[in-house]
Design a protein around this motif. Structure first.
Motif, short mmCIF file in Angstrom:
data_model
loop_
_atom_site.label_atom_id
_atom_site.label_comp_id
_atom_site.label_asym_id
_atom_site.label_seq_id
_atom_site.Cartn_x
_atom_site.Cartn_y
_atom_site.Cartn_z
N GLY A 86 0.73 -1.27 0.01
CA GLY A 86 0.10 0.03 -0.15
C GLY A 86 1.01 1.24 0.12
N GLY A 87 2.16 1.20 -0.20
CA GLY A 87 2.87 2.20 -0.25
C GLY A 87 4.24 2.07 0.28
N TRP A 88 5.01 3.24 0.47
CA TRP A 88 6.56 3.14 0.69
C TRP A 88 6.83 4.21 2.01
CZ3 TRP A 88 4.78 3.21 -4.18
CH2 TRP A 88 5.12 2.08 -4.94
N LEU A 89 5.70 4.47 2.64
CA LEU A 89 6.13 5.42 3.96
C LEU A 89 7.15 5.12 4.90
CD1 LEU A 89 2.43 6.95 4.77
CD2 LEU A 89 4.18 7.87 3.09
N THR A 90 7.26 3.82 5.08
CA THR A 90 8.56 3.45 6.00
C THR A 90 9.95 3.86 5.48
OG1 THR A 90 8.33 1.02 4.91
CG2 THR A 90 6.98 1.46 7.21
N ASP A 91 9.77 4.06 4.06
CA ASP A 91 11.25 4.74 3.76
C ASP A 91 11.40 6.27 4.38
OD1 ASP A 91 11.24 2.42 2.07
OD2 ASP A 91 11.03 3.49 0.34
N PHE A 92 10.41 6.67 4.77
CA PHE A 92 10.71 8.20 5.37
C PHE A 92 10.26 8.27 6.85
CE2 PHE A 92 8.76 8.12 1.22
CZ PHE A 92 9.83 8.87 0.34
N MET A 93 9.76 7.30 7.50
CA MET A 93 9.59 7.37 8.91
C MET A 93 9.29 6.09 9.61
SD MET A 93 5.59 8.78 8.50
CE MET A 93 5.63 9.56 6.81
N PRO A 94 9.37 6.05 10.92
CA PRO A 94 9.36 4.46 11.35
C PRO A 94 7.98 3.94 11.10
CG PRO A 94 10.21 6.25 13.03
CD PRO A 94 9.73 6.90 11.82
N GLU A 95 7.93 2.64 11.09
CA GLU A 95 6.74 1.92 10.93
C GLU A 95 5.67 2.16 11.85
OE1 GLU A 95 5.09 -2.81 10.85
OE2 GLU A 95 7.45 -2.28 10.83
N ARG A 96 6.15 2.28 13.31
CA ARG A 96 5.14 2.68 14.40
C ARG A 96 4.53 3.97 14.09
NH1 ARG A 96 5.80 6.34 17.51
NH2 ARG A 96 8.05 6.64 17.00
N GLU A 97 5.18 5.03 13.46
CA GLU A 97 4.53 6.11 13.10
C GLU A 97 3.35 6.00 11.91
OE1 GLU A 97 5.40 10.85 12.00
OE2 GLU A 97 7.18 9.21 12.01
N VAL A 98 3.83 5.30 11.16
CA VAL A 98 3.06 5.15 9.88
C VAL A 98 1.76 4.39 10.34
CG1 VAL A 98 2.96 3.92 7.48
CG2 VAL A 98 5.04 4.84 8.31
N MET A 99 1.83 3.28 11.34
CA MET A 99 0.64 2.59 11.69
C MET A 99 -0.25 3.71 12.56
SD MET A 99 0.61 -0.13 10.34
CE MET A 99 -0.72 -0.64 10.94
N GLU A 100 0.42 4.50 13.54
CA GLU A 100 -0.44 5.25 14.14
C GLU A 100 -1.09 6.30 13.18
OE1 GLU A 100 2.36 7.46 16.56
OE2 GLU A 100 2.40 5.75 17.85
N LEU A 101 -0.43 6.82 12.05
CA LEU A 101 -1.09 7.50 11.23
C LEU A 101 -2.36 6.71 10.61
CD1 LEU A 101 1.88 9.34 9.40
CD2 LEU A 101 0.00 10.35 10.90
N ILE A 102 -2.22 5.70 10.27
CA ILE A 102 -3.16 4.73 9.44
C ILE A 102 -4.22 4.65 10.40
CG2 ILE A 102 -3.67 2.54 8.85
CD1 ILE A 102 -0.93 2.38 7.47
N ASP A 103 -4.19 4.43 11.70
CA ASP A 103 -5.10 4.24 12.77
C ASP A 103 -5.78 5.62 13.01
OD1 ASP A 103 -4.67 1.53 13.21
OD2 ASP A 103 -3.47 1.73 14.75
N TYR A 104 -5.10 6.76 12.81
CA TYR A 104 -5.78 7.95 13.05
C TYR A 104 -6.93 8.28 11.97
CZ TYR A 104 -6.68 13.19 13.12
OH TYR A 104 -7.24 14.23 13.19
N VAL A 105 -6.30 7.92 10.57
CA VAL A 105 -7.22 8.15 9.62
C VAL A 105 -8.50 7.26 9.39
CG1 VAL A 105 -7.47 7.93 6.95
CG2 VAL A 105 -5.25 8.95 8.16
N ASP A 106 -8.09 6.04 10.20
CA ASP A 106 -9.45 5.05 10.50
C ASP A 106 -10.57 5.60 11.24
OD1 ASP A 106 -10.94 2.59 10.01
OD2 ASP A 106 -10.46 2.34 12.08
N THR A 107 -9.93 6.18 12.33
CA THR A 107 -10.89 7.12 13.19
C THR A 107 -11.52 8.21 12.83
OG1 THR A 107 -9.22 8.59 14.32
CG2 THR A 107 -9.37 6.33 15.15
N VAL A 108 -11.02 8.90 11.90
CA VAL A 108 -11.82 10.00 11.10
C VAL A 108 -12.99 9.36 10.29
CG1 VAL A 108 -11.41 11.74 9.57
CG2 VAL A 108 -9.72 11.48 11.46
#
Length: 463
Positions: A86-108
């Protein structure tokens, strides 16, 4: 226009929507504008999706690809909680942060009507499937997945628009022609209509349909582009019962395989149980995709999914987007649009014609597809990889390699050459950020939304 804004966003697909949502949530006082080449959501009326026609009528701006919600608006709304695809965001930031962002979008999304039902690959049944797949060197990627459904996805987007449009100024039917860097004064956007607006902060989220345009803008601005992969393949359609023992357990089954003949990676993508095959128009090129409705009354008897061959090229190749369009244009040339062939006919080296297709036990859900010969459109290497993958899938889902399995072509996933970005998704030009599929860093709803949120938070931290 001729105005100045605190921030401007190019494109209102998932990345652009969530960039605007988060930026104005954090800073309600901000003047934010979003420019979009397509229509507002209530004016997006793809004739095929509305079942007014069975073929692409070559709209000037494709309502399937462009407008509020972007290319994901008419998708079946699969939301994957993972960094494995689904993308390459872990090339730019830690996996933990990416997952937190994904979970946040889901709450919205959930606050705007998304389901709380999640399909998991970490159940006993899923683990048994994964073990079975490994017997044949097939790798079932792990991810939690939500299926919003095409009709529900549109409703969620409608509610998001009601929320965000109270704070973000949306201007539709307005393609951006040029981005100009004005140094300390920020950026100037010139529209196709010749109007100009200035902004301090700029977020480019052009989506798949704007990827080629965005790459050209980046070159003109002197920004470094990195070659991205090219995914080319077909969409497979077969009776839903063939894959039901898999899709009932893991709705979005991502199976990855490395072919023995070439060592290339082939993967399943965009699994649509009881779904429909649809055509898409990307800048005049017809490609194929799939949808799946949550409402049983709208479902078909078939399941469809993409088989994509991934290639990453080296210098001097630097135009993955144009390469994908060229391959898709060959099937358009042969078929006048989307081409379809029975798997058995492909193996026997003969084209499918109307008579042979009429004999097929698998009835096509895209009747406008023209029967033909995929070997005249796809490179031999890609086709060999696809045949090997179909035959391997048949070992865990008997019936996949049946004579009447349908292959539609071409399916191409267009990725822009990726920009060189910082960990905050900022380009080498200060205050200029990039997000989403069109920037070549994501390829799905979850990471696209996450990237939009990331850019907004990065701007907020500078204030």
């Amino acid at each position: 226009m001729g105005k100045r804004y605190d921030a401007a966003i190019i494109g209102c697909g998932t990345a652009g929507i969530f960039a605007g949502y988060e930026l104005t949530r954090l800073h309600p006082e901000f003047r934010v504008i979003t420019l979009e080449q397509g229509h507002a959501l209530d004016r997006r009326k793809c004739p095929i999706v509305a079942r007014q026609t069975d073929h692409c009528v070559q709209c000037g701006i494709c309502d399937t690809m462009c407008g509020f919600g972007g290319a994901g608006a008419f998708s079946d709304g699969k939301y994957n909680f993972t960094t494995a695809f689904g993308g390459w965001l872990t090339d730019f930031m830690p996996e933990r942060e990416v997952m937190e962002l994904i979970d946040y979008v889901d709450t919205v999304n959930m606050a705007h009507g998304a389901t709380d039902e999640v399909f998991s690959t970490d159940t006993p049944e899923a683990r048994a499937l994964r073990r079975k797949a490994l017997e044949f060197d097939l790798h079932l990627l792990q991810a939690r997945c939500k299926h919003l459904g095409t009709e529900n996805n549109l409703n969620i987007l409608g509610r998001l628009y009601e929320t965000v449009s109270r704070r973000v100024e949306y201007v539709f039917d307005t393609p951006v022609r040029q981005i100009t860097h004005m140094g300390a004064d920020g950026y100037r956007l010139t529209t196709k209509q010749g109007e100009e607006l200035d902004c301090t902060w700029l977020i480019a989220a052009p989506g798949r349909s704007g990827a080629e345009w965005f790459a050209e803008q980046c070159k003109a601005l002197g920004l470094e582009l990195i070659n991205n992969q090219v995914d080319i393949g077909v969409r497979v359609e077969l009776p839903a019962e063939v894959f039901r023992h898999i899709t009932d357990v893991v709705y979005e089954s991502k199976l990855v395989y490395r072919t023995k003949q070439y060592g290339d990676q082939v993967r399943t993508f965009c699994m649509n149980p009881f779904g429909h095959v649809v055509a898409e128009n990307v800048e005049g090129i017809n490609t194929v995709n799939g949808h799946s409705y949550a409402d049983p009354a709208l479902q078909s008897e078939n399941t469809n999914f993409a088989l994509l061959v991934s290639n990453r090229f080296t210098s001097p190749f630097n135009e993955p987007y144009r390469y994908g369009k060229h391959i898709a244009s060959l099937s358009n040339m042969l078929a006048g649009g989307v081409l379809v062939q029975r798997f058995g006919d492909l193996l026997q080296g003969r084209r499918t014609n109307d008579h042979r297709l009429a004999q097929s036990f698998t009835r096509p859900t895209l009747p406008a597809a023209t029967p033909g010969d995929l070997s005249l459109a796809l490179p031999k290497r890609h086709l060999d990889n696809i045949v090997e993958m179909v035959q391997t899938l048949d070992k865990i889902a008997p019936g996949t390699a049946n004579y009447d399995t349908l292959l539609y072509g071409a399916e191409v996933k267009f990725y822009s050459a990726r920009l060189s970005l910082s960990s905050e998704l900022e380009t080498a030009l200060p205050g200029f950020f990039a997000a989403g599929d069109g920037a070549g860093i994501t390829r799905g709803l979850a990471q696209a939304g996450a990237s939009g949120v990331k850019t907004a938070r990065a701007i907020s931290l500078r204030l």
